[in-house]
Write a protein that holds these residues in place. Sequence first.
Motif, PDB file in Angstrom:
ATOM      1  N   GLN A  81       3.326   8.913  -4.814  1.00  9.72           N
ATOM      2  CA  GLN A  81       2.980   7.553  -5.225  1.00  9.72           C
ATOM      3  C   GLN A  81       1.838   6.996  -4.381  1.00  9.72           C
ATOM      4  O   GLN A  81       1.550   7.493  -3.298  1.00  9.72           O
ATOM      5  N   VAL A  82       1.193   5.967  -4.931  1.00 16.59           N
ATOM      6  CA  VAL A  82       0.173   5.199  -4.223  1.00 16.59           C
ATOM      7  C   VAL A  82       0.639   3.751  -4.234  1.00 16.59           C
ATOM      8  O   VAL A  82       1.008   3.220  -5.288  1.00 16.59           O
ATOM      9  N   LEU A  83       0.663   3.113  -3.075  1.00 11.77           N
ATOM     10  CA  LEU A  83       1.146   1.737  -3.001  1.00 11.77           C
ATOM     11  C   LEU A  83       0.205   0.785  -3.741  1.00 11.77           C
ATOM     12  O   LEU A  83      -1.015   0.919  -3.659  1.00 11.77           O
ATOM     13  N   SER A  84       0.788  -0.189  -4.433  1.00  9.21           N
ATOM     14  CA  SER A  84       0.003  -1.222  -5.107  1.00  9.21           C
ATOM     15  C   SER A  84      -0.394  -2.309  -4.105  1.00  9.21           C
ATOM     16  O   SER A  84       0.173  -2.401  -3.010  1.00  9.21           O
ATOM     17  N   GLN A  85      -1.334  -3.154  -4.497  1.00  8.69           N
ATOM     18  CA  GLN A  85      -1.714  -4.260  -3.615  1.00  8.69           C
ATOM     19  C   GLN A  85      -0.549  -5.229  -3.432  1.00  8.69           C
ATOM     20  O   GLN A  85      -0.393  -5.812  -2.355  1.00  8.69           O
ATOM     21  N   ALA A  86       0.279  -5.384  -4.448  1.00  2.22           N
ATOM     22  CA  ALA A  86       1.450  -6.264  -4.324  1.00  2.22           C
ATOM     23  C   ALA A  86       2.415  -5.726  -3.267  1.00  2.22           C
ATOM     24  O   ALA A  86       2.970  -6.487  -2.467  1.00  2.22           O
ATOM     25  N   GLU A  87       2.604  -4.389  -3.249  1.00  4.24           N
ATOM     26  CA  GLU A  87       3.479  -3.784  -2.229  1.00  4.24           C
ATOM     27  C   GLU A  87       2.875  -3.931  -0.839  1.00  4.24           C
ATOM     28  O   GLU A  87       3.585  -4.218   0.137  1.00  4.24           O
ATOM     29  N   PRO A 111      -6.600  13.601  -3.743  1.00  6.19           N
ATOM     30  CA  PRO A 111      -7.763  14.320  -4.299  1.00  6.19           C
ATOM     31  C   PRO A 111      -8.681  13.479  -5.177  1.00  6.19           C
ATOM     32  O   PRO A 111      -9.820  13.880  -5.423  1.00  6.19           O
ATOM     33  N   ASP A 112      -8.229  12.332  -5.663  1.00  3.28           N
ATOM     34  CA  ASP A 112      -8.945  11.633  -6.731  1.00  3.28           C
ATOM     35  C   ASP A 112      -9.516  10.268  -6.370  1.00  3.28           C
ATOM     36  O   ASP A 112     -10.334   9.740  -7.122  1.00  3.28           O
ATOM     37  N   LYS A 113      -9.083   9.655  -5.298  1.00  4.23           N
ATOM     38  CA  LYS A 113      -9.482   8.266  -5.035  1.00  4.23           C
ATOM     39  C   LYS A 113     -10.897   8.202  -4.439  1.00  4.23           C
ATOM     40  O   LYS A 113     -11.176   8.858  -3.429  1.00  4.23           O
ATOM     41  N   PRO A 114     -11.779   7.391  -5.002  1.00  4.96           N
ATOM     42  CA  PRO A 114     -13.138   7.258  -4.448  1.00  4.96           C
ATOM     43  C   PRO A 114     -13.128   6.371  -3.212  1.00  4.96           C
ATOM     44  O   PRO A 114     -12.159   5.657  -2.941  1.00  4.96           O
ATOM     45  N   LEU A 115     -14.233   6.382  -2.479  1.00  2.00           N
ATOM     46  CA  LEU A 115     -14.341   5.561  -1.271  1.00  2.00           C
ATOM     47  C   LEU A 115     -14.143   4.082  -1.597  1.00  2.00           C
ATOM     48  O   LEU A 115     -13.568   3.335  -0.794  1.00  2.00           O
ATOM     49  N   GLU A 116     -14.582   3.659  -2.775  1.00  6.76           N
ATOM     50  CA  GLU A 116     -14.438   2.256  -3.171  1.00  6.76           C
ATOM     51  C   GLU A 116     -12.971   1.818  -3.202  1.00  6.76           C
ATOM     52  O   GLU A 116     -12.660   0.657  -2.931  1.00  6.76           O
ATOM     53  N   PHE A 117     -12.075   2.741  -3.517  1.00  6.77           N
ATOM     54  CA  PHE A 117     -10.633   2.426  -3.527  1.00  6.77           C
ATOM     55  C   PHE A 117     -10.184   1.980  -2.132  1.00  6.77           C
ATOM     56  O   PHE A 117      -9.447   0.992  -1.983  1.00  6.77           O
ATOM     57  N   TYR A 118     -10.641   2.690  -1.112  1.00  6.55           N
ATOM     58  CA  TYR A 118     -10.240   2.384   0.261  1.00  6.55           C
ATOM     59  C   TYR A 118     -10.926   1.108   0.755  1.00  6.55           C
ATOM     60  O   TYR A 118     -10.321   0.325   1.494  1.00  6.55           O
ATOM     61  N   PHE A 124      -8.685  -6.343   0.765  1.00  7.00           N
ATOM     62  CA  PHE A 124      -7.465  -7.051   0.369  1.00  7.00           C
ATOM     63  C   PHE A 124      -6.578  -7.300   1.588  1.00  7.00           C
ATOM     64  O   PHE A 124      -6.071  -8.410   1.793  1.00  7.00           O
ATOM     65  N   MET A 125      -6.403  -6.293   2.427  1.00 11.19           N
ATOM     66  CA  MET A 125      -5.540  -6.417   3.606  1.00 11.19           C
ATOM     67  C   MET A 125      -6.155  -7.352   4.637  1.00 11.19           C
ATOM     68  O   MET A 125      -5.462  -8.162   5.244  1.00 11.19           O
ATOM     69  N   LYS A 126      -7.466  -7.231   4.844  1.00  9.71           N
ATOM     70  CA  LYS A 126      -8.136  -8.032   5.865  1.00  9.71           C
ATOM     71  C   LYS A 126      -8.042  -9.527   5.559  1.00  9.71           C
ATOM     72  O   LYS A 126      -8.004 -10.358   6.477  1.00  9.71           O
ATOM     73  N   ALA A 127      -7.970  -9.865   4.271  1.00  9.16           N
ATOM     74  CA  ALA A 127      -7.881 -11.273   3.865  1.00  9.16           C
ATOM     75  C   ALA A 127      -6.603 -11.932   4.375  1.00  9.16           C
ATOM     76  O   ALA A 127      -6.525 -13.162   4.460  1.00  9.16           O
TER      77      ALA A 127
END
Length: 352
Positions: A81-87, A111-118, A124-127
Motif C-alpha cells: 500500500q501507499v499512504l494517502s494524504q488523509a492518512e 517502482p512507479d512513483k515519479p519525483l513529483e509524487f514525493y 503537504f506535510m510541511k504545511a
Amino acid sequence: MQAIIAHIEAGQRINGEEFLRLEREASLHQLGFLAHAVRLRLHPEPVVTYVIDRNINYTDICISACKFCAFFKAPEDGRGQVLSQAELAQKIAETQALGGTQILLQGGLHPDKPLEFYEDMLRFMKATGIHIHGFSPPEIVHFSQLSGLSIEQVLQRLMAAGLGSIPGGGAEILSDRVRQEMAPKKCTADQWIEVMEIAHGLGLRTTATMMFGHIETTAERLEHLQRIRDLQDRTGGFTAFIPWPFQPDHTPLAAVRKIEKTTAVSYLRMLALSRIFLDNVHNIQASWVTQGPKIAQLSLFFGANDFGSTMIEENVVAAAGIRFRLSEEEIRGLVIDAGFQPQQRLMDYTPV
C-alpha cells in the motif's frame, strides 16, 4: 592494550588496528569504562536527550527485496500500500498532539512513483509545521535513477519542497561484499556516502546508522565506521550515530541461514567501540527499539548520550517480531533512574 587505553584516556584518536585489538581483547567492563569516559569528555553535563517523533513508512512496496527485511511487499504482491494524504494528516496530527516535533519519513523503493509524487507529499506535510527527517540514501539514489536527475538535483528539489534532514537508514554495513549478498538491488556503499556528502554540502544535517550482527566480519564493521569517520572529517554533517543489531525473525535471510540474535553483551560492546572510534561524531544513540528499556538504560554507561525517539509508530523492526514501546514519560523515568537529566531535543540537538 595499555598503550591503546592511554591513548583513549588522553583524548587521542585510535586507528583501525587499535580498534581490532580492542574488539578482540578488551573486556566488556574495559570497553564500557573507556566509552563512558569519551562520552563524559564530549558531554560533561549529566543530560540524556530524546526526540518525540513518529516513523511513517509511506509505502511498503519495494523492488529492493533485501534479505534482512520482513516489512517489504514486492510490487506484484497485491498486499502493498501507499499512504494517502488523509492518512498522513491523521498521523501527523496525532504526533503533534503528543508534543512531537518531527516525522521520520521512509519507505520502500516504489517502482512507479515519479519525483513529483514525493515533492507533493513533502509540501503537504510541511504545511502542518512538522520537521521532516526523511528519505534515506537508497531512496535518494532510487529517485535519481527513476528521474534521470543527479543526486544533487534530486536533493535540491526535495529541500525546496520541505525536506529538513536525512536519516541514516539503508547503510546496513558499508561494505560492498555484504551489500551484494544482503541487498544487491540497493545503492552501493560509495553511493550511500556520496548522498550524505552532497547533502552535507547543501546544508542538510543527517544521521548515520549501522545494522550489525548478520553476515559481516569485524573488519567490515571497522570499514563501516572508518567510512563514517572519514566523511565526518570532511563535512561535519552527521549529528548522531545509531548502531543497532539485526533482528532475524521472519526475514528471508534467517530462512536460509541460521543467524542468532545479537546478545545484549555483544550490542553493548559494539556500542562502546562505536563511541570510542567515532571521536568526531558528537552523539551516540541507544537502541531501545531493538534492545528494550533496561539494556537501553545500561547503554547510557557504554557511550550513548541520547535515548533516541519515542517512536510513536514503528513498523520495520516490528515486522521482525520486536515490539518494545515507550512513552515520553517512560523514557524520562528511565533516564532519571539511571542518574541523568532527560532533555527533549530537535533533530539538530537543539533543546526543546
